[in-house]
Design a protein around this motif. Structure first.
Motif, PDB file in Angstrom:
ATOM      1  N   ILE A  66       0.644  -1.257   0.035  1.00  0.00           N
ATOM      2  CA  ILE A  66       0.201   0.361  -0.020  1.00  0.00           C
ATOM      3  C   ILE A  66       0.790   1.359   0.090  1.00  0.00           C
ATOM      4  N   LEU A  67       1.805   0.948   0.962  1.00  0.00           N
ATOM      5  CA  LEU A  67       2.799   2.608   0.966  1.00  0.00           C
ATOM      6  C   LEU A  67       3.548   2.916  -0.430  1.00  0.00           C
ATOM      7  N   SER A  68       4.314   1.668  -0.438  1.00  0.00           N
ATOM      8  CA  SER A  68       4.935   1.533  -2.243  1.00  0.00           C
ATOM      9  C   SER A  68       3.821   2.392  -3.407  1.00  0.00           C
ATOM     10  N   GLN A  69       3.054   1.842  -3.097  1.00  0.00           N
ATOM     11  CA  GLN A  69       1.829   1.842  -4.475  1.00  0.00           C
ATOM     12  C   GLN A  69       1.430   3.482  -4.107  1.00  0.00           C
ATOM     13  N   ARG A  70       1.425   4.187  -2.640  1.00  0.00           N
ATOM     14  CA  ARG A  70       1.197   5.495  -2.315  1.00  0.00           C
ATOM     15  C   ARG A  70       2.470   6.263  -3.226  1.00  0.00           C
ATOM     16  N   PHE A  71       3.853   6.357  -2.553  1.00  0.00           N
ATOM     17  CA  PHE A  71       4.853   6.812  -2.625  1.00  0.00           C
ATOM     18  C   PHE A  71       5.708   6.607  -4.617  1.00  0.00           C
ATOM     19  N   GLY A  72       4.867   5.565  -5.045  1.00  0.00           N
ATOM     20  CA  GLY A  72       5.294   5.708  -6.366  1.00  0.00           C
ATOM     21  C   GLY A  72       6.542   4.619  -6.358  1.00  0.00           C
ATOM     22  N   SER A  73       6.864   3.650  -4.888  1.00  0.00           N
ATOM     23  CA  SER A  73       8.351   2.993  -5.241  1.00  0.00           C
ATOM     24  C   SER A  73       8.415   2.390  -4.276  1.00  0.00           C
ATOM     25  N   ARG A  74       9.374   1.188  -4.945  1.00  0.00           N
ATOM     26  CA  ARG A  74       9.298   0.084  -3.281  1.00  0.00           C
ATOM     27  C   ARG A  74       9.632   0.452  -2.318  1.00  0.00           C
ATOM     28  N   ILE A  75       8.693   0.422  -1.138  1.00  0.00           N
ATOM     29  CA  ILE A  75       9.702   0.935   0.320  1.00  0.00           C
ATOM     30  C   ILE A  75      10.358  -0.037   0.873  1.00  0.00           C
ATOM     31  N   THR A  76      11.736   0.433   0.928  1.00  0.00           N
ATOM     32  CA  THR A  76      12.756  -0.602   2.013  1.00  0.00           C
ATOM     33  C   THR A  76      12.986  -0.621   2.967  1.00  0.00           C
ATOM     34  N   ARG A  77      13.552  -2.076   3.635  1.00  0.00           N
ATOM     35  CA  ARG A  77      13.092  -2.845   4.692  1.00  0.00           C
ATOM     36  C   ARG A  77      13.527  -1.130   6.118  1.00  0.00           C
ATOM     37  N   GLU A  78      14.575  -0.814   5.708  1.00  0.00           N
ATOM     38  CA  GLU A  78      14.784   0.239   6.480  1.00  0.00           C
ATOM     39  C   GLU A  78      14.623   1.177   6.324  1.00  0.00           C
ATOM     40  N   GLN A  79      13.577   1.888   5.286  1.00  0.00           N
ATOM     41  CA  GLN A  79      12.454   2.611   5.810  1.00  0.00           C
ATOM     42  C   GLN A  79      11.111   2.281   5.955  1.00  0.00           C
ATOM     43  N   ALA A  80      10.834   0.594   5.841  1.00  0.00           N
ATOM     44  CA  ALA A  80       9.128   0.660   6.754  1.00  0.00           C
ATOM     45  C   ALA A  80       9.684   0.344   8.349  1.00  0.00           C
ATOM     46  N   VAL A  81      11.183  -0.145   9.274  1.00  0.00           N
ATOM     47  CA  VAL A  81      11.797   0.311   9.646  1.00  0.00           C
ATOM     48  C   VAL A  81      11.783   1.721  10.516  1.00  0.00           C
ATOM     49  N   ALA A  82      12.362   2.643   9.438  1.00  0.00           N
ATOM     50  CA  ALA A  82      11.362   4.096  10.282  1.00  0.00           C
ATOM     51  C   ALA A  82      10.413   4.775   9.788  1.00  0.00           C
ATOM     52  N   PHE A  83       9.624   4.377   9.556  1.00  0.00           N
ATOM     53  CA  PHE A  83       7.972   4.769   9.051  1.00  0.00           C
ATOM     54  C   PHE A  83       7.265   3.752  10.489  1.00  0.00           C
ATOM     55  N   GLY A  84       7.911   2.599  10.721  1.00  0.00           N
ATOM     56  CA  GLY A  84       7.069   1.904  12.401  1.00  0.00           C
ATOM     57  C   GLY A  84       5.951   0.647  11.840  1.00  0.00           C
ATOM     58  N   ILE A  85       6.382   0.952  10.455  1.00  0.00           N
ATOM     59  CA  ILE A  85       5.607   0.232   9.815  1.00  0.00           C
ATOM     60  C   ILE A  85       5.402  -1.651  10.596  1.00  0.00           C
ATOM     61  N   ASP A  86       6.258  -2.186  11.106  1.00  0.00           N
ATOM     62  CA  ASP A  86       5.920  -3.196  11.662  1.00  0.00           C
ATOM     63  C   ASP A  86       4.751  -2.767  13.676  1.00  0.00           C
ATOM     64  N   ASN A  87       5.508  -2.082  13.976  1.00  0.00           N
ATOM     65  CA  ASN A  87       4.225  -1.499  15.051  1.00  0.00           C
ATOM     66  C   ASN A  87       3.127  -1.363  14.353  1.00  0.00           C
ATOM     67  N   GLN A  88       2.757  -0.546  13.760  1.00  0.00           N
ATOM     68  CA  GLN A  88       1.613  -0.245  13.128  1.00  0.00           C
ATOM     69  C   GLN A  88       0.931  -1.345  12.573  1.00  0.00           C
ATOM     70  N   VAL A  89       1.159  -2.611  11.846  1.00  0.00           N
ATOM     71  CA  VAL A  89       0.364  -3.839  12.162  1.00  0.00           C
ATOM     72  C   VAL A  89       0.250  -4.593  13.235  1.00  0.00           C
ATOM     73  N   LEU A  90       1.392  -4.386  13.922  1.00  0.00           N
ATOM     74  CA  LEU A  90       0.849  -5.173  15.133  1.00  0.00           C
ATOM     75  C   LEU A  90       0.042  -4.627  15.794  1.00  0.00           C
ATOM     76  N   ALA A  91      -0.449  -3.259  15.845  1.00  0.00           N
ATOM     77  CA  ALA A  91      -1.855  -3.338  16.116  1.00  0.00           C
ATOM     78  C   ALA A  91      -2.747  -3.470  15.882  1.00  0.00           C
ATOM     79  N   GLN A  92      -2.671  -3.288  14.489  1.00  0.00           N
ATOM     80  CA  GLN A  92      -4.228  -3.232  13.425  1.00  0.00           C
ATOM     81  C   GLN A  92      -3.756  -5.184  13.751  1.00  0.00           C
ATOM     82  N   LEU A  93      -3.186  -5.755  14.327  1.00  0.00           N
ATOM     83  CA  LEU A  93      -3.766  -7.248  13.949  1.00  0.00           C
ATOM     84  C   LEU A  93      -4.378  -7.419  15.333  1.00  0.00           C
ATOM     85  N   VAL A  94      -3.859  -6.613  16.256  1.00  0.00           N
ATOM     86  CA  VAL A  94      -4.002  -7.406  18.079  1.00  0.00           C
ATOM     87  C   VAL A  94      -5.909  -6.640  17.811  1.00  0.00           C
TER      88      VAL A  94
END
Length: 629
Positions: A66-94
């Motif tokens: 979703i984020l990659s489509q929004r930004f127009g380029s593939r989000i790297t693992r480093e960028q994902a960490v900076a965005f806090g995507i892991d914690n966002q997904v975790l909160a959604q799943l909880v």
């Protein structure tokens, strides 16, 4: 016909379904129904409901998509960490897990008929006739890599959660008191008087002492550090780099010229005037009057027009839209008037006033251009051969210089450049091929190592090699003294200006009028009426508007002018409430957004309560394992 339609629209329909599932999973999470093979390797558990490692990774990857489509380029693992995507997904799943556990306890569910109805009503699965199509259903699911069983299970899960959501927030409306308060807040306007406190009041700023400058420099040393520099050699291989017009023979040039002679020919052009008549009889009568001695100009005037009105334009024959007009106009002599012509838009009479003869560029004028174009064509043809020749030379132990010379290429060396493309003197290197990608690759490379080339937009290549690395270091004050003095003076001027403006505001609060203060500093007061809270005023800017609405009537303050080189001292003199401010005065989309926000708050509160009701555990070790594959 159906297969053809599927082939054309399959990708689009798959994206629709994927979007539907992504939204469902991203908002509500996924819980223990799709990937049970992981067994006890759960990231989240809430009561009897769990989220496996594979489910977490699936939700994480979809959020990245979703984020990659929004930004127009593939989000790297480093960028994902900076965005806090892991914690966002975790909160959604909880959140999804506790809702599923609540649904399980309440015994909520959907009948198979209801699930079938929801599936059949999904436009993604409709055939050409607008009805559910089993083949289309299976085709789209194959496109997203999902089985029919998994889809139906996820559809049921989303629908059950929606029952809880609707029970909590359906029909939520914002209180009228809140809407009325917001209408008053948005509709209020103010009158403010202000005076500019210019920077000239505190200038010039004297040079700092050595002690002051050294102390300031030590506090800002990181701002003046020298970045890492790299010496980079590169070889650009694009068609123009290997094109050699001298290898093109005169016979080749002449043959091309003769074959494409039309390209070097300027066709005859004529300036055409045209009188359009209502019918052929009127046109014939007019033509007879021309034969009897009436001039074309008289005929134009008799039609109630001017020569500008009948000017059709200057055209080559093939550019005239009406073939009949073109044929007639290009058969006339200069200033000759035509007979009646049956044109596409009626009967017309024509006159040609100017004739530009056709011309052909001689071979001698275009010979060099043709040779260059033919050489570029040849260069495109052999480009990959040259690439392979260079790579083979490097693989055989040749240096970059030797490999380049073997293919008649040039080596360019950048003596020192930082990651941003700047030289040590601060100037930017503007002619680096594929600058961003080249610098990124070069600053990850090791010295004297051969790396795969970077592709260019012109279907070429850039070979590069790092020759030397100069590590980043702190500069001494002596190296950057002039810049440090300039920066200190700038900061000192702003500081003194702030102090002066604050002193003047104290005088204003103590009873001195704004007009008196303005006179003392050689300025004039200004008045701004009808100022609205959300305005971006050209004179005082957004910061000024925010400051004016941050104090009550009679309140004072200071804000930075839009240009940044002055401060404005102000006082609010009038505050007007909007007439008839009520809930209905707010835009409908704003009222809906407020209601939606309240609904969201209620849902968040429900999820928080459910998290305390059920024993929610998170295994971050398993979560990190999920992110590692």
């Amino acid at each position: 016909m159906l297969d053809s339609l599927r082939s054309a629209a399959g990708t689009w329909l798959a994206k629709i379904l994927l979007g539907l599932l992504v939204v469902s999973f991203a908002v509500w999470g996924i819980s223990g129904s799709m990937f049970n093979a992981a067994g006890g390797r759960d990231v989240v558990s809430a009561g009897s409901t769990s989220v496996s490692m594979n489910e977490f990774r699936l939700a994480y990857d979809r959020q990245l998509s979703i984020l990659s489509q929004r930004f127009g380029s593939r989000i790297t693992r480093e960028q994902a960490v900076a965005f806090g995507i892991d914690n966002q997904v975790l909160a959604q799943l909880v959140a999804g897990a506790v809702l599923d556990e609540q649904a399980r306890e309440m015994g909520l569910g959907l009948s198979r008929d209801r699930i079938a109805h929801l599936t059949a009503s999904d436009p993604a699965f409709h055939g050409p006739g607008g009805q559910f199509d089993r083949q289309q259903f299976e085709y789209v699911l194959r496109q997203v890599g999902m089985s029919a069983e998994d889809y139906l299970r996820s559809r049921e899960q989303a629908a059950v959660r929606q029952q809880i959501v609707e029970a909590v927030s359906d029909g939520m409306k914002a209180p009228e008191t809140l809407l009325r308060a917001m209408a008053l807040y948005r509709g209020e306007d103010r009158t403010v008087e202000y005076v500019a406190v210019p920077r000239s009041l505190v200038e010039p700023i004297e040079d700092p002492s050595q002690e002051i400058l050294q102390t300031w420099f030590d506090e800002h040393k990181a701002d003046y550090a020298a970045p890492e520099y790299r010496k980079i050699s590169l070889v650009k291989l694009e068609p123009e780099d290997i094109a050699d017009p001298s290898t093109i023979s005169e016979d080749q040039v002449r043959e091309y010229y003769e074959t494409h002679k039309d390209s070097y020919t300027t066709p005859e052009r004529r300036t055409i005037e045209q009188i359009v008549f209502a019918n052929k009889d009127e046109a014939t009568t007019a033509y007879e009057s021309i034969r009897a001695g009436t001039t074309f100009e008289d005929l134009v005037k008799a039609e109630g027009k001017t020569l500008e009105d009948v000017q059709l334009g200057t055209f080559a024959k093939e550019d005239v839209a009406d073939p009949a007009v073109a044929e007639a106009a290009f058969s006339l002599a200069r200033n000759e008037v035509s007979n009646v012509v049956d044109g596409q838009f009626g009967s017309v009479i024509l006159r040609v006033t100017q004739i530009e003869e056709a011309s052909v560029q001689p071979l001698s004028e275009v010979q060099a251009e043709i040779a260059k174009d033919l050489a570029l064509d040849e260069a495109n043809r052999i480009l990959l051969d040259v690439h392979d020749g260079y790579e083979d030379a490097r693989a055989g132990g040749a240096t970059m210089q030797e490999a380049a010379e073997s293919q008649k290429l040039k080596v360019r060396t950048i003596e020192a450049v930082d990651r941003s493309g700047r030289r040590p003197d601060g100037t930017i290197i503007t002619d680096l091929p594929e600058s961003n990608e080249l610098l990124a690759a070069a600053f990850e490379a090791e010295e004297k190592m051969d790396y795969p080339p970077i592709s260019t937009a012109s279907n070429g290549f850039v070979f590069y090699e790092v020759q030397e690395i100069t590590p980043a270091r702190d500069r001494t004050l002596d190296e950057v003294r002039d810049q440090v003095v300039t920066d200190w003076k700038e900061e000192e001027a702003i500081s003194r200006l702030e102090e002066r403006a604050t002193e003047l505001e104290k005088q204003l609060k103590d009873g001195k009028s704004l007009q008196e203060i303005a006179s003392e500093i050689g300025q004039e007061t200004q008045t701004k009426r009808g100022l609205r809270r959300e305005a971006d005023d050209a004179d005082i800017g957004r910061a000024g508007v925010a400051a004016v609405f941050g104090v009550p009537k009679g309140g004072t303050g200071v804000f930075a002018g839009p240009s940044g080189d002055s401060r404005f001292l102000f006082q609010v003199t009038e505050v007007f409430e909007p007439a008839g401010a009520g809930p209905d005065s707010l835009p409908e989309d704003m009222r809906n957004a407020i209601a939606s926000g309240l609904s969201g708050d209620l849902l968040d509160e429900l999820v928080m309560r459910l998290q305390t009701k059920y024993d929610v555990t998170v295994n971050r070790n398993v979560m990190q394992q999920a992110l590692s594959f």
